[in-house]
Design an enzyme around this catalytic site. Structure first.
Site, short mmCIF file in Angstrom:
data_model
loop_
_atom_site.label_atom_id
_atom_site.label_comp_id
_atom_site.label_asym_id
_atom_site.label_seq_id
_atom_site.Cartn_x
_atom_site.Cartn_y
_atom_site.Cartn_z
CD GLN A 111 -2.35 1.14 2.83
OE1 GLN A 111 -1.89 0.75 3.42
NE2 GLN A 111 -3.43 1.90 3.46
CD GLU A 137 -4.45 0.80 6.93
OE1 GLU A 137 -3.21 0.60 6.09
OE2 GLU A 137 -5.03 1.93 5.89
CB SER A 194 3.88 -3.34 6.10
OG SER A 194 3.66 -2.56 6.98
CD GLU A 225 -1.94 10.86 17.83
OE1 GLU A 225 -1.27 10.87 18.79
OE2 GLU A 225 -2.22 10.45 16.67
CB SER A 271 2.32 7.24 4.65
OG SER A 271 1.64 7.21 5.57
#
Length: 400
Positions: free
Chosen positions: A119, A237, A154, A370, A122
């Site tokens: 994936q 996810e 990952s 958060e 980010s």
């Protein structure tokens, strides 16, 4: 096999399908990969998927019937820990937004494990605020030319394919200018480098993309629809990370309880009180996860998955911390600090020290704690949204 069109398929009918598969492909005499391919073709991979795509249009809740029957027969599984990103994130996104050609091409080798997925979301400057991503894709005829960097990926070192979100239009607000693609990880210009973690291993990677060409035919959803497609991936996810089926005392709490029972000399009254509080919290979270899976079986994952993932991270960190404290000096033991590039994501390891260190990442991966608290506040509890001053500003004009 044909779709059960008149009445919904039953558990007994599924058992008959399993019996037919086993009769035609004896697990003891059939090559592992051949058996998995036959299972997919028989509609027994994801029973809730459409006929021809690994399923039988059966209720999702009946998957356990198939899994238990095949396990009892000694049939091989598809090593779900190794291909979890493909199973939990890529597959439901391809099913929801892919063309018929995408589904036919990708779902079977994804499920059998012939092709591992990663994936690419980010970036160094876009983690919690994914919509700020800067990796650009510029249209060039029937292709897109991609330049940029992704991070915290990952299994990128073992992956054949990736799901990736890219900036395709910098002149519109950030949420509107993204598009979603599948990327061949062997394409020229894709470079994977390891990121060594606090555990000593490198299951994560950073991925550099230099003039990488992605055919437009590998786009999922419409141009500019990348945020909507990515939300489907992210919801799945979070369920995959935090909503896995566990028995009582499964996961991290089981290891802590085992240490307590096996080492009476380590016990203290204050530690016992903390253990019981964590045990009750873990059991409550497990039962809530069971209800979440029942809701998932009836439709698609919603924001409740964010609560499951948040609880998973919070509990793992508290439990692993208490385990290290309970074990005293033994809790500092770490048996394997060598640089490794594991093929699977391991949340637990074999040492308490490993579990303590690895759990630190739980509050980051799959959405930071958060951000998940914001999702729960706004989309579950209905509280007012945080002010978003950049909502209507073109991405190219945002400060960086």
């Amino acid at each position: 096999m044909t779709k059960q069109s008149d009445t919904e398929i039953t558990a007994e009918q599924l058992r008959e399908h399993v019996a037919t598969l086993l009769a035609e492909h004896d697990p003891a005499r059939t090559d592992r990969l051949d058996f998995l391919r036959a299972r997919f073709d028989a509609g027994l991979a994801w029973v809730h998927f459409p006929v021809g795509l690994g399923g039988l249009d059966a209720p999702r809740a009946l998957q356990s019937v198939v899994d238990s029957e095949l396990a009892r027969a000694g049939a091989p599984d598809n090593q779900p820990r190794k291909i979890g990103i493909g199973l939990g994130m890529a597959a439901p996104t391809i099913l929801a937004f892919g063309t018929e050609e995408h589904k036919a091409r990708f779902l079977r080798p994804l499920w059998t494990g012939e092709e591992v997925w990663c994936q690419l979301f980010s970036e160094p400057g876009a983690g919690s605020d994914l919509a700020s991503l800067a990796t650009r894709a510029v249209r060039d005829g029937s292709d897109w030319i991609v330049n940029g960097q992704k991070v915290w990926t990952s299994s990128a070192h073992t992956a054949s394919w990736a799901i990736i979100v890219l900036r395709t239009d910098p002149d519109v607000p950030k949420h509107e200018g993204m598009s979603y693609f599948v990327l061949d990880m062997t394409a020229p210009g894709v470079e994977v480098r390891p990121l060594r973690q606090i555990t000593g291993e490198a299951e994560f990677n950073e991925v550099f993309l230099t003039d990488v060409r992605i055919p437009d035919s590998q786009r999922l959803g419409e141009i500019g629809q990348g945020w909507q497609v990515a939300r489907t991936t992210l919801m799945n996810e979070r369920v995959a990370i935090g909503g896995g089926a566990l028995p009582r005392e499964g996961g991290m709490i089981g290891r802590l309880a085992e240490q307590w029972r096996n080492n009476p000399e380590l016990r203290a009254p204050d530690l016992h009180d903390r253990l019981m509080r964590l045990w009750v919290s873990a059991e409550a979270t497990r039962l809530v996860g069971e209800r979440l899976r029942q809701q998932l079986a009836a439709g698609v994952p919603g924001p409740e998955g964010s609560g499951a993932k948040l609880a998973f991270a919070t509990l793992n960190q508290a439990i692993s911390g208490l385990e290290v404290e309970l074990m005293g000096e033994q809790g500092l033991h770490y048996s394997d600090w060598t640089m490794r590039r594991p093929e699977t994501v391991d949340f637990f390891g074999k040492d308490a020290g490993y579990r303590y260190l690895r759990a630190k990442g739980n509050s980051i991966e799959g959405g930071t704690s958060e951000v998940l608290r914001n999702v729960i506040a706004e989309r579950v509890l209905g509280l007012p949204s945080e002010p978003r001053v950049d909502k209507d500003i073109p991405w190219k004009d945002l400060p960086r």
